[in-house]
Scaffold this motif. Structure first.
Motif, PDB file in Angstrom:
ATOM      1  N   PRO A  45       0.831  -1.205   0.000  1.00  0.00           N
ATOM      2  CA  PRO A  45       0.000   0.000   0.000  1.00  0.00           C
ATOM      3  C   PRO A  45       0.868   1.259   0.000  1.00  0.00           C
ATOM      4  O   PRO A  45       1.839   1.357   0.758  1.00  0.00           O
ATOM      5  N   GLN A  46       0.515   2.200  -0.875  1.00  0.00           N
ATOM      6  CA  GLN A  46       1.285   3.435  -0.967  1.00  0.00           C
ATOM      7  C   GLN A  46       0.415   4.556  -1.511  1.00  0.00           C
ATOM      8  O   GLN A  46      -0.661   4.327  -2.066  1.00  0.00           O
ATOM      9  N   GLN A  47       0.907   5.775  -1.346  1.00  0.00           N
ATOM     10  CA  GLN A  47       0.201   6.955  -1.844  1.00  0.00           C
ATOM     11  C   GLN A  47       0.463   7.117  -3.335  1.00  0.00           C
ATOM     12  O   GLN A  47       1.604   7.135  -3.785  1.00  0.00           O
ATOM     13  N   VAL A  48      -0.623   7.231  -4.100  1.00  0.00           N
ATOM     14  CA  VAL A  48      -0.550   7.346  -5.555  1.00  0.00           C
ATOM     15  C   VAL A  48      -1.342   8.576  -5.978  1.00  0.00           C
ATOM     16  O   VAL A  48      -2.356   8.921  -5.356  1.00  0.00           O
ATOM     17  N   ILE A  49      -0.885   9.255  -7.032  1.00  0.00           N
ATOM     18  CA  ILE A  49      -1.613  10.402  -7.563  1.00  0.00           C
ATOM     19  C   ILE A  49      -2.562   9.928  -8.649  1.00  0.00           C
ATOM     20  O   ILE A  49      -2.144   9.298  -9.634  1.00  0.00           O
ATOM     21  N   ALA A  50      -3.848  10.215  -8.458  1.00  0.00           N
ATOM     22  CA  ALA A  50      -4.888   9.780  -9.395  1.00  0.00           C
ATOM     23  C   ALA A  50      -5.561  10.992 -10.023  1.00  0.00           C
ATOM     24  O   ALA A  50      -5.519  12.098  -9.485  1.00  0.00           O
ATOM     25  N   ILE A  51      -6.170  10.779 -11.167  1.00  0.00           N
ATOM     26  CA  ILE A  51      -6.986  11.803 -11.820  1.00  0.00           C
ATOM     27  C   ILE A  51      -8.407  11.259 -11.919  1.00  0.00           C
ATOM     28  O   ILE A  51      -8.623  10.180 -12.482  1.00  0.00           O
ATOM     29  N   ASN A  52      -9.333  12.009 -11.319  1.00  0.00           N
ATOM     30  CA  ASN A  52     -10.727  11.563 -11.244  1.00  0.00           C
ATOM     31  C   ASN A  52     -10.822  10.177 -10.604  1.00  0.00           C
ATOM     32  O   ASN A  52     -11.637   9.341 -10.997  1.00  0.00           O
ATOM     33  N   GLY A  53      -9.942   9.937  -9.632  1.00  0.00           N
ATOM     34  CA  GLY A  53      -9.940   8.678  -8.906  1.00  0.00           C
ATOM     35  C   GLY A  53      -9.313   7.526  -9.644  1.00  0.00           C
ATOM     36  O   GLY A  53      -9.324   6.393  -9.152  1.00  0.00           O
ATOM     37  N   ARG A  54      -8.718   7.800 -10.815  1.00  0.00           N
ATOM     38  CA  ARG A  54      -8.158   6.731 -11.646  1.00  0.00           C
ATOM     39  C   ARG A  54      -6.642   6.850 -11.741  1.00  0.00           C
ATOM     40  O   ARG A  54      -6.086   7.935 -11.784  1.00  0.00           O
ATOM     41  N   PHE A  55      -5.989   5.704 -11.787  1.00  0.00           N
ATOM     42  CA  PHE A  55      -4.546   5.644 -12.017  1.00  0.00           C
ATOM     43  C   PHE A  55      -4.263   4.488 -12.975  1.00  0.00           C
ATOM     44  O   PHE A  55      -4.597   3.345 -12.660  1.00  0.00           O
ATOM     45  N   PRO A  56      -3.672   4.773 -14.153  1.00  0.00           N
ATOM     46  CA  PRO A  56      -3.396   6.103 -14.722  1.00  0.00           C
ATOM     47  C   PRO A  56      -4.683   6.890 -14.966  1.00  0.00           C
ATOM     48  O   PRO A  56      -5.783   6.356 -14.878  1.00  0.00           O
ATOM     49  N   GLY A  57      -4.500   8.179 -15.305  1.00  0.00           N
ATOM     50  CA  GLY A  57      -5.633   9.047 -15.554  1.00  0.00           C
ATOM     51  C   GLY A  57      -6.289   8.752 -16.894  1.00  0.00           C
ATOM     52  O   GLY A  57      -5.817   7.922 -17.675  1.00  0.00           O
ATOM     53  N   ASN A 131       7.772  18.951  -8.530  1.00  0.00           N
ATOM     54  CA  ASN A 131       7.884  18.244  -7.245  1.00  0.00           C
ATOM     55  C   ASN A 131       8.073  16.735  -7.356  1.00  0.00           C
ATOM     56  O   ASN A 131       7.745  16.000  -6.434  1.00  0.00           O
ATOM     57  N   PHE A 132       8.569  16.264  -8.500  1.00  0.00           N
ATOM     58  CA  PHE A 132       8.833  14.838  -8.695  1.00  0.00           C
ATOM     59  C   PHE A 132       7.554  14.007  -8.693  1.00  0.00           C
ATOM     60  O   PHE A 132       7.559  12.794  -8.496  1.00  0.00           O
ATOM     61  N   GLN A 133       6.405  14.650  -8.956  1.00  0.00           N
ATOM     62  CA  GLN A 133       5.111  13.985  -8.780  1.00  0.00           C
ATOM     63  C   GLN A 133       4.867  12.854  -9.773  1.00  0.00           C
ATOM     64  O   GLN A 133       4.114  11.916  -9.469  1.00  0.00           O
ATOM     65  N   ARG A 134       5.477  12.917 -10.964  1.00  0.00           N
ATOM     66  CA  ARG A 134       5.246  11.843 -11.933  1.00  0.00           C
ATOM     67  C   ARG A 134       5.651  10.484 -11.383  1.00  0.00           C
ATOM     68  O   ARG A 134       5.109   9.447 -11.803  1.00  0.00           O
ATOM     69  N   ALA A 135       6.589  10.471 -10.419  1.00  0.00           N
ATOM     70  CA  ALA A 135       7.007   9.205  -9.820  1.00  0.00           C
ATOM     71  C   ALA A 135       5.891   8.555  -9.015  1.00  0.00           C
ATOM     72  O   ALA A 135       5.960   7.363  -8.696  1.00  0.00           O
ATOM     73  N   SER A 136       4.840   9.324  -8.687  1.00  0.00           N
ATOM     74  CA  SER A 136       3.684   8.787  -7.969  1.00  0.00           C
ATOM     75  C   SER A 136       2.448   8.671  -8.852  1.00  0.00           C
ATOM     76  O   SER A 136       1.355   8.364  -8.364  1.00  0.00           O
ATOM     77  N   GLY A 137       2.567   8.980 -10.142  1.00  0.00           N
ATOM     78  CA  GLY A 137       1.428   8.849 -11.043  1.00  0.00           C
ATOM     79  C   GLY A 137       1.016  10.178 -11.642  1.00  0.00           C
ATOM     80  O   GLY A 137       1.849  11.014 -11.995  1.00  0.00           O
ATOM     81  N   TRP A 168       8.955   1.822 -11.301  1.00  0.00           N
ATOM     82  CA  TRP A 168       8.110   2.248 -10.183  1.00  0.00           C
ATOM     83  C   TRP A 168       8.803   1.947  -8.856  1.00  0.00           C
ATOM     84  O   TRP A 168       9.458   0.906  -8.705  1.00  0.00           O
ATOM     85  N   PHE A 169       8.643   2.880  -7.922  1.00  0.00           N
ATOM     86  CA  PHE A 169       9.169   2.719  -6.563  1.00  0.00           C
ATOM     87  C   PHE A 169       7.999   2.591  -5.588  1.00  0.00           C
ATOM     88  O   PHE A 169       6.959   3.244  -5.771  1.00  0.00           O
ATOM     89  N   THR A 170       8.175   1.782  -4.547  1.00  0.00           N
ATOM     90  CA  THR A 170       7.137   1.708  -3.523  1.00  0.00           C
ATOM     91  C   THR A 170       7.225   2.896  -2.563  1.00  0.00           C
ATOM     92  O   THR A 170       6.294   3.124  -1.788  1.00  0.00           O
ATOM     93  N   ARG A 171       8.320   3.657  -2.613  1.00  0.00           N
ATOM     94  CA  ARG A 171       8.361   4.948  -1.923  1.00  0.00           C
ATOM     95  C   ARG A 171       7.631   5.981  -2.786  1.00  0.00           C
ATOM     96  O   ARG A 171       7.762   5.952  -4.011  1.00  0.00           O
ATOM     97  N   ASN A 172       6.897   6.898  -2.169  1.00  0.00           N
ATOM     98  CA  ASN A 172       6.195   7.887  -2.972  1.00  0.00           C
ATOM     99  C   ASN A 172       7.128   9.021  -3.373  1.00  0.00           C
ATOM    100  O   ASN A 172       8.312   9.053  -3.010  1.00  0.00           O
ATOM    101  N   HIS A 173       6.595   9.975  -4.125  1.00  0.00           N
ATOM    102  CA  HIS A 173       7.448  11.016  -4.705  1.00  0.00           C
ATOM    103  C   HIS A 173       8.088  11.906  -3.654  1.00  0.00           C
ATOM    104  O   HIS A 173       9.194  12.418  -3.873  1.00  0.00           O
ATOM    105  N   THR A 174       7.436  12.104  -2.514  1.00  0.00           N
ATOM    106  CA  THR A 174       8.034  12.964  -1.487  1.00  0.00           C
ATOM    107  C   THR A 174       9.241  12.278  -0.850  1.00  0.00           C
ATOM    108  O   THR A 174      10.247  12.936  -0.547  1.00  0.00           O
ATOM    109  N   ALA A 175       9.162  10.962  -0.661  1.00  0.00           N
ATOM    110  CA  ALA A 175      10.306  10.228  -0.110  1.00  0.00           C
ATOM    111  C   ALA A 175      11.460  10.194  -1.116  1.00  0.00           C
ATOM    112  O   ALA A 175      12.638  10.350  -0.736  1.00  0.00           O
ATOM    113  N   LEU A 176      11.147  10.002  -2.391  1.00  0.00           N
ATOM    114  CA  LEU A 176      12.195  10.012  -3.420  1.00  0.00           C
ATOM    115  C   LEU A 176      12.838  11.386  -3.520  1.00  0.00           C
ATOM    116  O   LEU A 176      14.056  11.511  -3.692  1.00  0.00           O
ATOM    117  N   ARG A 177      12.024  12.417  -3.391  1.00  0.00           N
ATOM    118  CA  ARG A 177      12.523  13.797  -3.437  1.00  0.00           C
ATOM    119  C   ARG A 177      13.491  14.047  -2.269  1.00  0.00           C
ATOM    120  O   ARG A 177      14.545  14.672  -2.435  1.00  0.00           O
TER     121      ARG A 177
END
Length: 591
Positions: A45-57, A131-137, A168-177
């Protein structure tokens, strides 16, 4: 008499809406709510960035010359910008979605992008650029279809399938940053995703139970167009389908000479269209594989994405070993020769009726030359940074295009060197001074040990040469001056160079960067500024009414009404679009 007036008025309205229905450049609207969700693409389980609740958008699907309106609601806890990689926002770098040209969308705000996909076709993707966000979706496909009057150079496929591959990393973009800010390498990725899902359990040792994998359903005998994009962080991937040929047909807006490949290396940021015919028997399903390249395969086995190609009449599950990657451990020219084999289809029409090759780029005189050289990361002022030609780019707090609009001084320097600097590396907001309607040659020299991909916003460029070693003046003798492919992202092999040619006809300030997120984040980028000496709205659109302000101009920013879920522009556009579509449907009954 009154009834006649009503009838006349009715026909006037019908005439007006008929013209709208058959207008050349309709509007297409999208609503994007960008937020965090919890997902487990690799079983963790990890934090992912979604668009309209979907990943990928969602995939943006439009047609040449459409006006695209995307209202973005930022539900993240940090600033956000969306960039449309490869989409040539003609005359409008205001919509580009990178820090050098746009202020970021603050958390809990919304902002509406509006741009035209003018004279363009092809396969691309969008993603968050800060902010390195693409690494989270936060990414998704972007398709631009031919207008009906312009034929595609192959039979109409039986289906169109978008495939997003990436490490893909199981660390989210803030941890990678945080790791990069602390001077550390990111290390080996934890896996490869295909359409946001982890690998099929082809190996019980490498793949744990409970991972959701992608299945692509097809019918026997049919031919599908597969649009494949590498949206990952920094790993080149080899894409292949068990027992199936990949007929390459298009890349990033250019139709290519159609050639069959058993597999193709797709580097970070690149997109390709393949025509794949389902010509195998249905005794089993088949593996779809995206595996890491230019690494020690025995150590990087887990960095392999596996999906399933499922025939509608399949008799069983995919079995056996995965199809082999290229066997070129001791032959570093294999992948480069594969890249060189990709040629422009100069007899096919692109977005216009005339053939793609009618531009005749090889007969145009070069007016400006830049050698951009990257090296392994260095320490500058106590910080680990990456460089281009000895300069590590620092994004100014006031975007370049905004500073120009309000005549602010000292925000950036228009002094990026034509050749790498000889002194110690430095951190600067230094950009390239491009000449409007000039023809620029850029040599990308990779003196690092890792593969790099380079991308230029606002343009397609001609990839005319690549080779190992140091570029010299004599290297021009190897250039392809006839059918080098025009695209938006090119690979530069470690210890090698790639040469590109660009016709600078798109006024604005355009980002030139590596697509590898780690080296981009640490400063391996710059901008090209192109100004028309004769100011004209015909060559650059004015600053949009909804422009955001930041940096030295932050006091100009008015508060946003947080209770307003969507922008006025977005609502008006949707209302008008709905009304026009409804009336067009009625009109079509009578035409």
């Amino acid at each position: 008499m009154a009834s006649h007036s009503v009838v006349l008025l009715f026909f006037i309205y019908i005439s007006l809406f008929t013209s709208l229905c058959f207008a050349d450049d309709p509007f297409v609207s999208y609503e994007f709510e960008v937020s965090y969700i919890t997902a487990s693409p690799l079983g963790v389980p990890q934090q992912v960035i979604a668009i309209n609740g979907r990943f990928p958008g969602p995939t943006i699907n439009v047609t040449t010359n459409n006006n695209v309106v995307v209202n973005v609601r930022n539900k993240l806890d940090e600033d956000l910008l969306m960039t449309w990689a490869g989409i040539h926002q003609r005359r409008s770098s205001w919509q580009d979605g990178v820090l050098g040209t746009n202020c970021p969308i603050p958390s809990k705000w919304n902002w509406t992008y509006q741009f035209q996909v003018k004279d363009q076709i092809g396969s691309f993707f969008y993603f968050p650029s800060t902010n390195f966000q693409r690494a989270s979706g936060g990414y998704g496909g972007f398709i631009i279809n031919n207008r009906p009057i312009i034929p595609i150079p192959f039979a109409t496929p039986d289906g169109d399938i978008t495939i997003m591959i990436g490490d893909w990393f199981t660390r989210n973009h803030t941890a990678l940053r945080r790791a990069l800010n602390g001077g550390k390498d990111l290390g080996m990725p934890d896996g490869v995703l295909i359409n946001g899902k982890g690998p099929y359990k082809y190996n019980s040792t490498l793949v744990p139970d409970g991972i959701d994998y992608e299945t692509i359903d097809v019918h026997p005998g049919k031919t599908y167009r597969l649009r494949v994009s590498n949206v990952g962080v920094s790993t080149s991937l080899n894409f292949r389908i068990q027992n199936h040929n990949l007929l390459l047909a298009e890349t990033e807006g250019s139709y290519t000479v159609q050639q069959n490949y058993t597999s193709l290396d797709i580097h970070v940021g690149q997109s390709y269209s393949f025509l794949v015919t389902m010509d195998q028997n249905a005794s089993t399903d088949y593996y779809i594989v995206a595996s890491a390249r230019f690494v020690n395969e025995s150590l990087w086995q887990r960095v392999t994405g596996v999906a399933i190609l499922h025939y509608s009449n399949s008799k069983g599950k995919a079995s056996g070993p995965l199809p082999d990657p290229p066997n070129d451990q001791y032959d570093k020219t294999f992948s480069m020769n594969q890249a060189r084999s990709i040629r422009w289809n100069v007899s096919a029409s692109g977005a216009r009726p005339n053939p793609q090759g009618s531009f005749r780029y090889g007969s145009i005189n070069v007016t400006d030359i830049y050698m951009l050289k990257n090296k392994p990361p260095v320490t500058i002022n106590g910080k680990r940074r990456t460089t281009l030609s000895g300069i590590s780019f620092v994004n100014p707090t006031t975007p370049i295009r905004l500073a120009d609009q309000f005549k602010l001084k000292g925000v950036y320097k228009l002094d990026f060197p034509h050749r790498p600097i000889t002194g110690p590396p430095k951190m600067e907001s230094s950009i390239i001074n491009g000449t409007y309607r000039g023809f620029m040659e850029i040599i990308l020299q990779n003196n690092d040990t890792k593969m790099q991909s380079y991308h230029l916003d606002g343009y397609g460029f001609f990839v005319v040469g690549m080779d190992y070693g140091e570029w010299t003046e004599n290297s021009r003798g190897t250039y392809n001056k006839w059918d080098g492919v025009a695209r938006t992202t090119t690979q530069v092999f470690p210890g090698a160079w790639t040469a590109i040619l660009i016709f600078l006809d798109n006024v604005g300030v355009w980002n030139l960067r590596t697509e590898n997120l780690d080296t981009w984040y640490l400063g391996q980028e710059t901008y090209i500024k192109i100004v028309n000496p004769e100011a004209s709205n015909k060559t650059e659109f004015p600053m949009p009414d909804n422009a955001l302000f930041c940096g030295a101009l932050s006091k100009m920013q008015k508060p946003q009404d947080i209770s307003s879920a969507t922008s006025i522009m977005g609502n008006q556009s949707k209302l008008l679009s709905s009304l026009v579509m409804m009336i067009c449907a009625v009109i079509s009954i009578f035409y």
